[in-house]
Design a protein around this motif. Structure first.
Motif, PDB file in Angstrom:
ATOM      1  N   ALA A 107      11.583  39.763  28.114  1.00 37.87           N
ATOM      2  CA  ALA A 107      12.716  38.876  27.869  1.00 37.87           C
ATOM      3  C   ALA A 107      13.921  39.337  28.672  1.00 37.87           C
ATOM      4  O   ALA A 107      14.005  40.498  29.084  1.00 37.87           O
ATOM      5  N   PHE A 108      14.843  38.408  28.888  1.00 38.56           N
ATOM      6  CA  PHE A 108      16.063  38.756  29.604  1.00 38.56           C
ATOM      7  C   PHE A 108      17.242  38.053  28.954  1.00 38.56           C
ATOM      8  O   PHE A 108      17.095  37.042  28.259  1.00 38.56           O
ATOM      9  N   GLU A 109      18.398  38.608  29.190  1.00 36.65           N
ATOM     10  CA  GLU A 109      19.669  37.996  28.798  1.00 36.65           C
ATOM     11  C   GLU A 109      20.630  38.168  29.967  1.00 36.65           C
ATOM     12  O   GLU A 109      20.566  39.168  30.672  1.00 36.65           O
ATOM     13  N   LYS A 110      21.513  37.228  30.147  1.00 37.57           N
ATOM     14  CA  LYS A 110      22.664  37.417  31.030  1.00 37.57           C
ATOM     15  C   LYS A 110      23.879  37.326  30.123  1.00 37.57           C
ATOM     16  O   LYS A 110      24.017  36.377  29.345  1.00 37.57           O
ATOM     17  N   ARG A 111      24.739  38.323  30.222  1.00 34.71           N
ATOM     18  CA  ARG A 111      25.922  38.407  29.364  1.00 34.71           C
ATOM     19  C   ARG A 111      27.159  38.640  30.219  1.00 34.71           C
ATOM     20  O   ARG A 111      27.061  39.086  31.356  1.00 34.71           O
ATOM     21  N   VAL A 112      28.310  38.359  29.620  1.00 30.18           N
ATOM     22  CA  VAL A 112      29.587  38.514  30.330  1.00 30.18           C
ATOM     23  C   VAL A 112      30.529  39.348  29.466  1.00 30.18           C
ATOM     24  O   VAL A 112      30.756  39.048  28.293  1.00 30.18           O
ATOM     25  N   TRP A 113      31.081  40.408  30.062  1.00 35.07           N
ATOM     26  CA  TRP A 113      32.099  41.262  29.437  1.00 35.07           C
ATOM     27  C   TRP A 113      33.355  40.406  29.353  1.00 35.07           C
ATOM     28  O   TRP A 113      33.910  40.037  30.379  1.00 35.07           O
ATOM     29  N   SER A 114      33.790  40.045  28.153  1.00 32.89           N
ATOM     30  CA  SER A 114      34.780  38.974  28.000  1.00 32.89           C
ATOM     31  C   SER A 114      35.996  39.350  27.171  1.00 32.89           C
ATOM     32  O   SER A 114      35.904  40.127  26.222  1.00 32.89           O
ATOM     33  N   ALA A 115      37.101  38.723  27.548  1.00 32.49           N
ATOM     34  CA  ALA A 115      38.363  38.869  26.819  1.00 32.49           C
ATOM     35  C   ALA A 115      39.044  37.503  26.786  1.00 32.49           C
ATOM     36  O   ALA A 115      38.672  36.583  27.513  1.00 32.49           O
ATOM     37  N   ILE A 116      40.059  37.388  25.952  1.00 31.37           N
ATOM     38  CA  ILE A 116      40.858  36.161  25.881  1.00 31.37           C
ATOM     39  C   ILE A 116      41.988  36.272  26.903  1.00 31.37           C
ATOM     40  O   ILE A 116      42.744  37.249  26.886  1.00 31.37           O
ATOM     41  N   ASP A 117      42.073  35.298  27.786  1.00 33.47           N
ATOM     42  CA  ASP A 117      43.164  35.245  28.760  1.00 33.47           C
ATOM     43  C   ASP A 117      44.460  34.967  28.006  1.00 33.47           C
ATOM     44  O   ASP A 117      44.550  33.985  27.252  1.00 33.47           O
ATOM     45  N   GLN A 118      45.468  35.817  28.182  1.00 36.80           N
ATOM     46  CA  GLN A 118      46.720  35.697  27.438  1.00 36.80           C
ATOM     47  C   GLN A 118      47.499  34.431  27.782  1.00 36.80           C
ATOM     48  O   GLN A 118      48.191  33.879  26.930  1.00 36.80           O
ATOM     49  N   GLU A 119      47.391  33.962  29.020  1.00 36.68           N
ATOM     50  CA  GLU A 119      48.122  32.752  29.427  1.00 36.68           C
ATOM     51  C   GLU A 119      47.470  31.475  28.932  1.00 36.68           C
ATOM     52  O   GLU A 119      48.133  30.604  28.374  1.00 36.68           O
ATOM     53  N   SER A 120      46.172  31.349  29.139  1.00 36.44           N
ATOM     54  CA  SER A 120      45.485  30.100  28.798  1.00 36.44           C
ATOM     55  C   SER A 120      44.883  30.103  27.400  1.00 36.44           C
ATOM     56  O   SER A 120      44.580  29.042  26.860  1.00 36.44           O
ATOM     57  N   GLY A 121      44.680  31.288  26.826  1.00 28.14           N
ATOM     58  CA  GLY A 121      44.037  31.382  25.523  1.00 28.14           C
ATOM     59  C   GLY A 121      42.532  31.170  25.597  1.00 28.14           C
ATOM     60  O   GLY A 121      41.870  31.079  24.566  1.00 28.14           O
ATOM     61  N   LEU A 123      38.535  32.090  26.869  1.00 27.58           N
ATOM     62  CA  LEU A 123      37.640  33.213  27.089  1.00 27.58           C
ATOM     63  C   LEU A 123      37.344  33.333  28.582  1.00 27.58           C
ATOM     64  O   LEU A 123      37.113  32.332  29.257  1.00 27.58           O
ATOM     65  N   ARG A 124      37.386  34.562  29.105  1.00 24.09           N
ATOM     66  CA  ARG A 124      37.075  34.752  30.521  1.00 24.09           C
ATOM     67  C   ARG A 124      36.413  36.105  30.719  1.00 24.09           C
ATOM     68  O   ARG A 124      36.581  37.029  29.922  1.00 24.09           O
ATOM     69  N   GLY A 125      35.641  36.207  31.799  1.00 22.37           N
ATOM     70  CA  GLY A 125      35.016  37.469  32.147  1.00 22.37           C
ATOM     71  C   GLY A 125      36.028  38.409  32.758  1.00 22.37           C
ATOM     72  O   GLY A 125      36.895  37.987  33.529  1.00 22.37           O
ATOM     73  N   ILE A 126      35.932  39.680  32.404  1.00 25.48           N
ATOM     74  CA  ILE A 126      36.789  40.707  32.996  1.00 25.48           C
ATOM     75  C   ILE A 126      35.879  41.819  33.522  1.00 25.48           C
ATOM     76  O   ILE A 126      34.728  41.950  33.078  1.00 25.48           O
ATOM     77  N   PRO A 127      36.366  42.631  34.464  1.00 23.64           N
ATOM     78  CA  PRO A 127      35.510  43.674  35.036  1.00 23.64           C
ATOM     79  C   PRO A 127      35.012  44.676  33.992  1.00 23.64           C
ATOM     80  O   PRO A 127      35.754  45.083  33.100  1.00 23.64           O
ATOM     81  N   LEU A 128      33.734  45.022  34.132  1.00 24.76           N
ATOM     82  CA  LEU A 128      33.174  46.074  33.289  1.00 24.76           C
ATOM     83  C   LEU A 128      33.844  47.398  33.632  1.00 24.76           C
ATOM     84  O   LEU A 128      34.087  47.683  34.808  1.00 24.76           O
ATOM     85  N   PRO A 129      34.142  48.227  32.637  1.00 24.61           N
ATOM     86  CA  PRO A 129      34.740  49.533  32.902  1.00 24.61           C
ATOM     87  C   PRO A 129      33.801  50.397  33.748  1.00 24.61           C
ATOM     88  O   PRO A 129      32.588  50.437  33.496  1.00 24.61           O
ATOM     89  N   PRO A 130      34.348  51.099  34.736  1.00 25.63           N
ATOM     90  CA  PRO A 130      33.513  51.930  35.623  1.00 25.63           C
ATOM     91  C   PRO A 130      32.648  52.953  34.882  1.00 25.63           C
ATOM     92  O   PRO A 130      31.516  53.206  35.280  1.00 25.63           O
ATOM     93  N   GLU A 131      33.165  53.527  33.801  1.00 25.87           N
ATOM     94  CA  GLU A 131      32.383  54.537  33.083  1.00 25.87           C
ATOM     95  C   GLU A 131      31.153  53.932  32.405  1.00 25.87           C
ATOM     96  O   GLU A 131      30.111  54.582  32.286  1.00 25.87           O
ATOM     97  N   ILE A 132      31.251  52.674  31.990  1.00 20.42           N
ATOM     98  CA  ILE A 132      30.095  52.000  31.391  1.00 20.42           C
ATOM     99  C   ILE A 132      29.085  51.638  32.474  1.00 20.42           C
ATOM    100  O   ILE A 132      27.879  51.833  32.307  1.00 20.42           O
ATOM    101  N   VAL A 133      29.568  51.148  33.611  1.00 21.95           N
ATOM    102  CA  VAL A 133      28.680  50.840  34.732  1.00 21.95           C
ATOM    103  C   VAL A 133      27.926  52.104  35.147  1.00 21.95           C
ATOM    104  O   VAL A 133      26.701  52.078  35.337  1.00 21.95           O
ATOM    105  N   SER A 134      28.631  53.204  35.253  1.00 22.19           N
ATOM    106  CA  SER A 134      28.014  54.465  35.652  1.00 22.19           C
ATOM    107  C   SER A 134      26.957  54.908  34.640  1.00 22.19           C
ATOM    108  O   SER A 134      25.849  55.308  35.015  1.00 22.19           O
ATOM    109  N   ALA A 135      27.286  54.841  33.350  1.00 20.58           N
ATOM    110  CA  ALA A 135      26.348  55.274  32.307  1.00 20.58           C
ATOM    111  C   ALA A 135      25.100  54.399  32.282  1.00 20.58           C
ATOM    112  O   ALA A 135      23.987  54.906  32.142  1.00 20.58           O
ATOM    113  N   LEU A 136      25.272  53.087  32.424  1.00 21.89           N
ATOM    114  CA  LEU A 136      24.122  52.183  32.414  1.00 21.89           C
ATOM    115  C   LEU A 136      23.251  52.356  33.653  1.00 21.89           C
ATOM    116  O   LEU A 136      22.060  52.055  33.627  1.00 21.89           O
TER     117      LEU A 136
END
Length: 147
Positions: A107-121, A123-136
């Motif tokens: 099985a597979f999933e595609k997911r997006v690291w997401s936050a709420i955009d403060q201006e538009s309210g 949901l949007r994708g934001i960059p994954l933290p480098p330490e998480i990318v490195s660990a994964l």
């Protein structure tokens, strides 16, 4: 690539009237396994990770599975979860389910690291933290606990 292995005992409530796992139950298990791999690489649970990184989570935008061997009540399966592909804000999760030595599901999933955009309210994708990318991305196999 970091791989988290979790053993799961199939419960009665996972099964349909034919006595095999009703397929949506696997996706519930996969969601728990996705949260578990992030818990393994960050050392914190999903709630704390959401707070620490200022995200709302990592919603799924695509998923799929191939079912080869059914699982039944009382059997134990092992789910091997990894993140084979990481983009700027999205990532793919792979779940390989084994019943004994036999591959039961891919099985597979595609997911997006997401936050709420403060201006538009919105949901949007934001960059994954480098330490998480490195660990994964670091080759490692971890025997997780059932979630």
């Amino acid at each position: 690539m970091f791989v988290n292995k979790i053993s799961v005992e199939i419960s009665w409530g996972d099964c349909d009237p034919a006595g095999i796992v009703y397929y949506p139950q696997y996706f519930r298990m996969f969601d728990s396994c996705t949260a578990a791999i992030f818990r393994m690489v960050t050392g914190i649970d999903k709630r704390a990770m959401i707070e620490r990184y200022g995200i709302v989570g990592f919603p799924m935008v695509d998923t799929g599975a191939r079912f080869y061997i059914p699982s039944r009540f009382g059997e134990e399966i092992q789910v091997h979860t990894s993140v084979p592909k990481i983009g700027r804000s999205s990532f793919e999760v792979s779940h390989r389910v084994f019943r004994g030595e036999d591959l039961a599901i891919e099985a597979f999933e595609k997911r997006v690291w997401s936050a709420i955009d403060q201006e538009s309210g919105r949901l949007r994708g934001i960059p994954l933290p480098p330490e998480i990318v490195s660990a994964l991305s670091t080759p490692s196999i971890h025997e997780g606990v059932s979630s």
